[in-house]
Design a protein around this motif. Structure first.
Motif, short mmCIF file in Angstrom:
data_model
loop_
_atom_site.label_atom_id
_atom_site.label_comp_id
_atom_site.label_asym_id
_atom_site.label_seq_id
_atom_site.Cartn_x
_atom_site.Cartn_y
_atom_site.Cartn_z
N VAL A 46 0.83 -1.21 0.00
CA VAL A 46 0.00 0.00 0.00
C VAL A 46 0.86 1.26 0.00
O VAL A 46 0.60 2.21 -0.74
N ALA A 47 1.92 1.27 0.81
CA ALA A 47 2.72 2.48 0.97
C ALA A 47 3.77 2.67 -0.12
O ALA A 47 4.09 3.80 -0.49
N VAL A 48 4.31 1.59 -0.65
CA VAL A 48 5.39 1.69 -1.63
C VAL A 48 5.00 1.12 -2.99
O VAL A 48 5.20 1.74 -4.03
N GLY A 49 4.45 -0.09 -2.98
CA GLY A 49 4.17 -0.80 -4.23
C GLY A 49 3.18 -0.11 -5.13
O GLY A 49 3.43 0.10 -6.32
N PHE A 50 2.01 0.26 -4.57
CA PHE A 50 1.00 0.88 -5.43
C PHE A 50 1.42 2.26 -5.93
O PHE A 50 1.25 2.54 -7.12
N PRO A 51 1.96 3.15 -5.09
CA PRO A 51 2.40 4.44 -5.64
C PRO A 51 3.47 4.29 -6.72
O PRO A 51 3.46 5.01 -7.73
N ALA A 52 4.39 3.35 -6.53
CA ALA A 52 5.43 3.13 -7.55
C ALA A 52 4.81 2.58 -8.83
O ALA A 52 5.16 3.02 -9.93
N ALA A 53 3.90 1.64 -8.71
CA ALA A 53 3.24 1.06 -9.89
C ALA A 53 2.41 2.10 -10.62
O ALA A 53 2.40 2.16 -11.85
N LEU A 54 1.70 2.95 -9.88
CA LEU A 54 0.89 3.99 -10.51
C LEU A 54 1.77 5.02 -11.21
O LEU A 54 1.46 5.46 -12.31
N THR A 55 2.88 5.37 -10.59
CA THR A 55 3.82 6.31 -11.22
C THR A 55 4.36 5.73 -12.53
O THR A 55 4.41 6.42 -13.55
N LEU A 56 4.78 4.47 -12.50
CA LEU A 56 5.28 3.84 -13.72
C LEU A 56 4.19 3.68 -14.77
O LEU A 56 4.45 3.83 -15.97
N ALA A 57 2.97 3.40 -14.33
CA ALA A 57 1.86 3.27 -15.29
C ALA A 57 1.58 4.60 -15.98
O ALA A 57 1.30 4.63 -17.18
N VAL A 58 1.69 5.70 -15.25
CA VAL A 58 1.43 7.02 -15.84
C VAL A 58 2.61 7.47 -16.70
O VAL A 58 2.42 7.97 -17.81
N ILE A 59 3.83 7.29 -16.21
CA ILE A 59 5.01 7.81 -16.91
C ILE A 59 5.40 6.95 -18.11
O ILE A 59 5.79 7.47 -19.16
N VAL A 60 5.30 5.63 -17.98
CA VAL A 60 5.75 4.74 -19.05
C VAL A 60 4.56 4.12 -19.79
O VAL A 60 4.48 4.19 -21.02
N GLY A 61 3.65 3.50 -19.06
CA GLY A 61 2.59 2.73 -19.68
C GLY A 61 1.58 3.56 -20.46
O GLY A 61 1.20 3.19 -21.58
N LEU A 62 1.14 4.68 -19.90
CA LEU A 62 0.12 5.47 -20.57
C LEU A 62 0.61 6.06 -21.89
O LEU A 62 -0.10 5.97 -22.90
N PRO A 63 1.82 6.64 -21.97
CA PRO A 63 2.28 7.12 -23.28
C PRO A 63 2.43 6.00 -24.31
O PRO A 63 2.08 6.19 -25.48
N VAL A 64 2.92 4.85 -23.89
CA VAL A 64 3.03 3.73 -24.83
C VAL A 64 1.64 3.29 -25.29
O VAL A 64 1.41 3.03 -26.48
N ALA A 65 0.68 3.24 -24.37
CA ALA A 65 -0.69 2.85 -24.73
C ALA A 65 -1.32 3.87 -25.68
O ALA A 65 -1.99 3.49 -26.65
N LEU A 66 -1.11 5.15 -25.41
CA LEU A 66 -1.68 6.17 -26.30
C LEU A 66 -1.03 6.12 -27.68
O LEU A 66 -1.72 6.33 -28.69
#
Length: 148
Positions: A46-66
């Motif tokens: 909750v404290a580390v894993g999800f914020p890190a995963a959400l950050t990577l999803a926004v910074i890396v995953g979302l641009p690749v998906a778009l």
């Protein structure tokens, strides 16, 4: 027809789920195999894993998906391949950046596990877009133009 706000909301939900699903899988695996107590594992996720995963999803995953959506690469196999590749590369970079190539663990196994977590996140993203109809082709009017 969907408005711009609806599309942004759906993509936001998809990005949230793309971060949440791998963390849940990681937590479930850790709860089954780790020697730490449950509270420590859940607190870490909750404290580390999800914020890190959400950050990577926004910074890396979302641009690749778009980028893939713009190119109309919307098949689920493309999502799985891209997610696996992103998870593999990010895991390798994190291990290299923090010098965490463990002597007792297999780095290849760790990178493959990261790739599978990336695959699960990409599949959650793709499934959400598919469920809400975001991957359907846009209609054309009589003049051959996409509707505004």
């Amino acid at each position: 027809m969907r408005g711009r706000f609806d599309t942004i909301l759906i993509r936001g939900i998809a990005t949230f789920l793309a971060a949440l699903v791998p963390v849940i899988i990681f937590a479930a695996n850790a709860l089954m195999t780790a020697r730490y107590d449950s509270l420590t594992i859940v607190s870490f996720c909750v404290a580390v894993g999800f914020p890190a995963a959400l950050t990577l999803a926004v910074i890396v995953g979302l641009p690749v998906a778009l980028f893939c959506l713009a190119r109309r690469w919307t098949h689920w196999i493309v999502a799985m391949f891209g997610g696996f590749l992103m998870g593999l590369i990010i895991t390798f970079l994190m291990m290299w950046l923090f010098d965490q190539f463990p002597a007792i663990s297999d780095p290849l196994s760790d990178c493959l596990s990261g790739g599978l977590l990336g695959l699960s996140g990409a599949l959650a993203f793709w499934s959400t877009l598919k469920l809400f109809g975001e991957l359907e082709p846009r209609g054309r009017d009589t003049a051959g133009q996409a509707p505004a």
